[in-house]
Design a protein around this motif. Structure first.
Motif, PDB file in Angstrom:
ATOM      1  N   PHE A 143     -29.044  86.742   2.397  1.00  0.00           N
ATOM      2  CA  PHE A 143     -29.038  85.450   1.685  1.00  0.00           C
ATOM      3  C   PHE A 143     -30.420  84.824   1.781  1.00  0.00           C
ATOM      4  N   ASP A 144     -30.743  84.014   0.791  1.00  0.00           N
ATOM      5  CA  ASP A 144     -32.061  83.391   0.734  1.00  0.00           C
ATOM      6  C   ASP A 144     -32.102  82.088   1.504  1.00  0.00           C
ATOM      7  N   HIS A 145     -33.203  81.845   2.193  1.00  0.00           N
ATOM      8  CA  HIS A 145     -33.406  80.569   2.887  1.00  0.00           C
ATOM      9  C   HIS A 145     -34.868  80.518   3.292  1.00  0.00           C
ATOM     10  N   ASP A 146     -35.396  79.332   3.453  1.00  0.00           N
ATOM     11  CA  ASP A 146     -36.773  79.239   3.935  1.00  0.00           C
ATOM     12  C   ASP A 146     -36.985  77.978   4.757  1.00  0.00           C
ATOM     13  N   CYS A 147     -37.039  76.820   4.098  1.00  0.00           N
ATOM     14  CA  CYS A 147     -37.406  75.600   4.816  1.00  0.00           C
ATOM     15  C   CYS A 147     -36.292  75.081   5.726  1.00  0.00           C
ATOM     16  N   ARG A 148     -35.087  75.281   5.303  1.00  0.00           N
ATOM     17  CA  ARG A 148     -33.890  74.757   5.997  1.00  0.00           C
ATOM     18  C   ARG A 148     -33.928  73.242   6.164  1.00  0.00           C
ATOM     19  N   GLU A 149     -34.596  72.568   5.250  1.00  0.00           N
ATOM     20  CA  GLU A 149     -34.558  71.100   5.270  1.00  0.00           C
ATOM     21  C   GLU A 149     -34.502  70.524   3.856  1.00  0.00           C
ATOM     22  N   GLY A 150     -33.991  71.310   2.919  1.00  0.00           N
ATOM     23  CA  GLY A 150     -33.706  70.773   1.595  1.00  0.00           C
ATOM     24  C   GLY A 150     -34.907  70.559   0.687  1.00  0.00           C
ATOM     25  N   GLU A 176     -18.276  75.551  -5.804  1.00  0.00           N
ATOM     26  CA  GLU A 176     -19.322  74.596  -6.166  1.00  0.00           C
ATOM     27  C   GLU A 176     -20.687  75.075  -5.684  1.00  0.00           C
ATOM     28  N   ALA A 177     -21.707  74.787  -6.472  1.00  0.00           N
ATOM     29  CA  ALA A 177     -23.067  75.125  -6.064  1.00  0.00           C
ATOM     30  C   ALA A 177     -23.423  74.313  -4.826  1.00  0.00           C
ATOM     31  N   HIS A 178     -23.900  74.970  -3.784  1.00  0.00           N
ATOM     32  CA  HIS A 178     -24.240  74.335  -2.500  1.00  0.00           C
ATOM     33  C   HIS A 178     -23.013  73.707  -1.818  1.00  0.00           C
ATOM     34  N   GLY A 179     -21.819  74.079  -2.228  1.00  0.00           N
ATOM     35  CA  GLY A 179     -20.620  73.597  -1.550  1.00  0.00           C
ATOM     36  C   GLY A 179     -20.225  72.173  -1.887  1.00  0.00           C
ATOM     37  N   PRO A 180     -19.344  71.609  -1.060  1.00  0.00           N
ATOM     38  CA  PRO A 180     -18.713  70.334  -1.411  1.00  0.00           C
ATOM     39  C   PRO A 180     -19.609  69.092  -1.310  1.00  0.00           C
ATOM     40  N   GLY A 181     -20.714  69.164  -0.621  1.00  0.00           N
ATOM     41  CA  GLY A 181     -21.542  67.964  -0.469  1.00  0.00           C
ATOM     42  C   GLY A 181     -22.202  67.541  -1.769  1.00  0.00           C
ATOM     43  N   ARG A 182     -22.583  66.258  -1.861  1.00  0.00           N
ATOM     44  CA  ARG A 182     -23.342  65.779  -3.022  1.00  0.00           C
ATOM     45  C   ARG A 182     -24.781  65.525  -2.573  1.00  0.00           C
ATOM     46  N   ASN A 183     -25.723  65.847  -3.446  1.00  0.00           N
ATOM     47  CA  ASN A 183     -27.148  65.656  -3.150  1.00  0.00           C
ATOM     48  C   ASN A 183     -27.604  66.412  -1.900  1.00  0.00           C
ATOM     49  N   VAL A 184     -27.000  67.557  -1.648  1.00  0.00           N
ATOM     50  CA  VAL A 184     -27.463  68.398  -0.542  1.00  0.00           C
ATOM     51  C   VAL A 184     -27.602  69.850  -0.997  1.00  0.00           C
ATOM     52  N   THR A 185     -28.521  70.536  -0.323  1.00  0.00           N
ATOM     53  CA  THR A 185     -28.639  71.984  -0.500  1.00  0.00           C
ATOM     54  C   THR A 185     -27.731  72.640   0.537  1.00  0.00           C
ATOM     55  N   THR A 186     -27.617  73.981   0.484  1.00  0.00           N
ATOM     56  CA  THR A 186     -26.734  74.665   1.435  1.00  0.00           C
ATOM     57  C   THR A 186     -27.217  74.477   2.873  1.00  0.00           C
ATOM     58  N   CYS A 187     -28.548  74.453   3.061  1.00  0.00           N
ATOM     59  CA  CYS A 187     -29.070  74.298   4.427  1.00  0.00           C
ATOM     60  C   CYS A 187     -28.772  72.904   4.981  1.00  0.00           C
ATOM     61  N   GLN A 188     -28.521  71.939   4.101  1.00  0.00           N
ATOM     62  CA  GLN A 188     -28.224  70.570   4.544  1.00  0.00           C
ATOM     63  C   GLN A 188     -26.721  70.312   4.648  1.00  0.00           C
TER      64      GLN A 188
END
Ligand code: HEM
Ligand code: SF4
Ligand code: FES
Lengths: 232, 249
Positions: B54-61, B73-85
């Motif tokens: 899986f892709d990841h780099d900064c881990r801070e959005g 859902e893209a990036h899961g259930p959260g709103r205004n967050v990336t998967t790392c957040q």
């Protein structure tokens, strides 16, 4: 300056302008059509005379003729363009998600415009066969020198004359509900497609669109229900 | 908490993939989603099995690389967050979580959850820049007066991190939100305005060539975008494209 390489007409955005223009033109057409239909609430002899001469005027006036050709063209372009776009959109995702929750981020109508449009297409074709074809080419009785479309409509939704009247009324209402959903998304969507989005006016457009999508289909649906009930 | 994971496993671009089930125990709610995936991968490696790519780099959005389609859902259930957040506390104990890659013809799968998003790079290369010399003798940007509102709007558009969630979530795989954000961030400012006509034509052309679908204005992209990029960008691009086409020679 560079021209668009794919050309304006082939571009994805131009296809959207066509959808939006034709869709909005059809909305104008709906208003005109509804004004005609409202006269059918007058079921007696005066209503008959008034409606039949109105129908006669609508089939002979050159300006109305022009509008009707524009309407046919709009339907044609809207339908063909709609199918082309829908096929392209399907191809853009060859493998579907195992789990997809579109209802969390968008309205059902916005995700099912092609389905709703197809229902409308079937409705338009059968509707034209029942009334437009009868008016233009069918055996239709002449009353006071004009074709008696009034009686054709009355009888169509009269269960003592047409044994399918109940089914037809039901299908008509179903088609109008579909149209309501199509317009519920489509009306405001067309403005967005044309780039007309502005913090001051967009809320207004959205409100008008929602109101339009309820009032216009409800107006259309109320007539067959009324005719069916009073003639039952 | 205990979680049942169903993760997409796909050997390579042309292989057929399928969901693979793994049980996760003692998952902490304070873990990010990627940390939970790290624990799974660590276990798989120790068991001598293949970890999930899986892709990841900064881990801070801020980099936009983490790209997972989680529970529909893209990036899961959260709103205004990336998967790392996204934190595991967003899920319930005992929940089954489906993890899939972005799915779009224009984002071919490389392996498991990693996809090739270079189509976005090619759209930027087609016109998402300003042609100025950066020799060091450039004019001070602050010497050009720009209304605060325009600067803010351009900045909002520029916060797009190119993650592709808009494409992933769109039922048509349309890239309109991304492309329109990139068109807007430049055309809203005087430095970018000079080339705005050509830019929008080139970028839309490239977008079409890459095989993205067409926008139906469902608005899903705006909801799922980790940076809250607004649909007004799409309307602006529609406007610019039309006027550029009508006025281009
Ligand atoms: C009473 C007739 C109709 C009216 C008033 C109408 C109106 C509209 C409007 C205003 C839109 C939004 C355009 C946009 O988003 O830019 C739309 C979209 C659409 N219509 Fe219709 N429509 C009608 C009939 C049909 C029929 C018969 C079909 C096809 C079989 C159809 C298929 C579609 C599709 C697929 C879209 C979505 C296209 C897209 O956004 O990419 N419509 N319609
Ligand atoms: S517009 Fe939003 S969802 Fe799309 S690439 Fe940019 S940040 Fe990601
Ligand atoms: S890893 Fe950089 S945004 Fe998630």
């Amino acid at each position: 300056m560079t021209m668009s390489k794919t050309g304006i007409l082939k571009s994805s955005l131009s296809k959207k302008y066509v959808m939006a223009f034709t869709g909005l033109f059809l909305c104008i057409f709906l208003v005109g059509h509804l004004i005609g239909n409202v006269q059918l609430f007058s079921t007696g002899p005066e209503g008959q005379a008034a409606f039949n001469s109105y129908a006669e005027f609508m089939t002979s006036n050159p300006l109305i003729k022009l509008m009707s050709y524009l309407t046919y063209a709009s339907v044609l372009f809207h339908v063909v363009d709609g199918f082309v776009l829908t096929i392209k959109n399907r191809k853009a995702r060859p493998v579907n998600y195992v789990v997809e929750k579109g209802n969390l981020n968008s309205s059902w109508a916005s995700r099912n415009m092609a389905l709703l449009g197809t229902i409308l297409l079937v409705f338009i074709v059968t509707h034209m066969q029942h009334f437009w074809w009868t008016m233009h080419f069918g055996d239709i009785i002449m009353v006071d020198g004009v074709k008696d479309l009034h009686t054709v409509v009355m009888d169509f939704f009269n269960p003592t004359v047409n044994r399918l009247a109940a089914v037809m009324t039901g299908l008509y209402v179903f088609a109008m509900i579909s149209m309501g959903f199509h317009l519920n998304h489509g009306f405001q969507s067309a403005f967005q497609s044309l780039g007309l989005n502005h913090p001051k006016y967009t809320p207004m457009i959205q409100f008008v669109g929602k109101a339009f999508s309820v009032i216009v289909p409800a107006g259309f649906a109320s007539l067959p229900i009324y005719l069916f009930l009073i003639q039952s | 908490m205990n979680i049942t994971l169903k993760v997409w496993r796909q050997k390579g671009p042309s292989s057929v993939g399928a969901m693979e089930t793994h049980q996760m125990t003692e998952v902490s709610g304070d873990m990010s989603f990627l940390e939970m995936m790290d624990v799974l991968n660590d276990r798989l490696v120790r068991e001598g099995k293949e970890p999930f790519a899986f892709d990841h780099d900064c881990r801070e959005g801020i980099c936009g690389t983490c790209s997972m389609f989680i529970n529909g859902e893209a990036h899961g259930p959260g709103r205004n967050v990336t998967t790392c957040q996204l934190h595991m506390r967003s899920f319930k104990d005992g929940e089954t979580i489906h993890v899939e890659p972005w799915r779009s013809a224009a984002f071919p799968i490389i392996k498991d959850l990693t996809v090739d998003r270079s189509s976005f790079d090619r759209i930027i290369q087609a016109g998402g820049y300003v042609s100025v010399n950066t020799s060091g003798a450039t004019q001070d940007a602050n010497s050009i007066p720009i209304p605060k509102h325009d600067a803010d709007e351009a900045f909002d558009s520029a916060t797009c991190i190119g993650c592709g969630a808009c494409v992933a979530t769109c039922k048509n795989s349309s890239a309109m939100l991304f492309v329109s954000a990139k068109v807007s961030q430049l055309s809203l400012l005087p430095q970018g305005k000079a080339e705005s006509n050509e830019r929008v034509l080139r970028m839309v052309d490239q977008m079409d060539l890459e095989g993205f679908g067409n926008c139906t204005n469902t608005g899903a992209c705006e909801v799922e975008c980790p940076k809250g990029i607004s649909l007004t960008n799409i309307a602006r691009m529609n406007r610019e494209f039309l006027s550029s086409n009508l006025t281009s020679k």
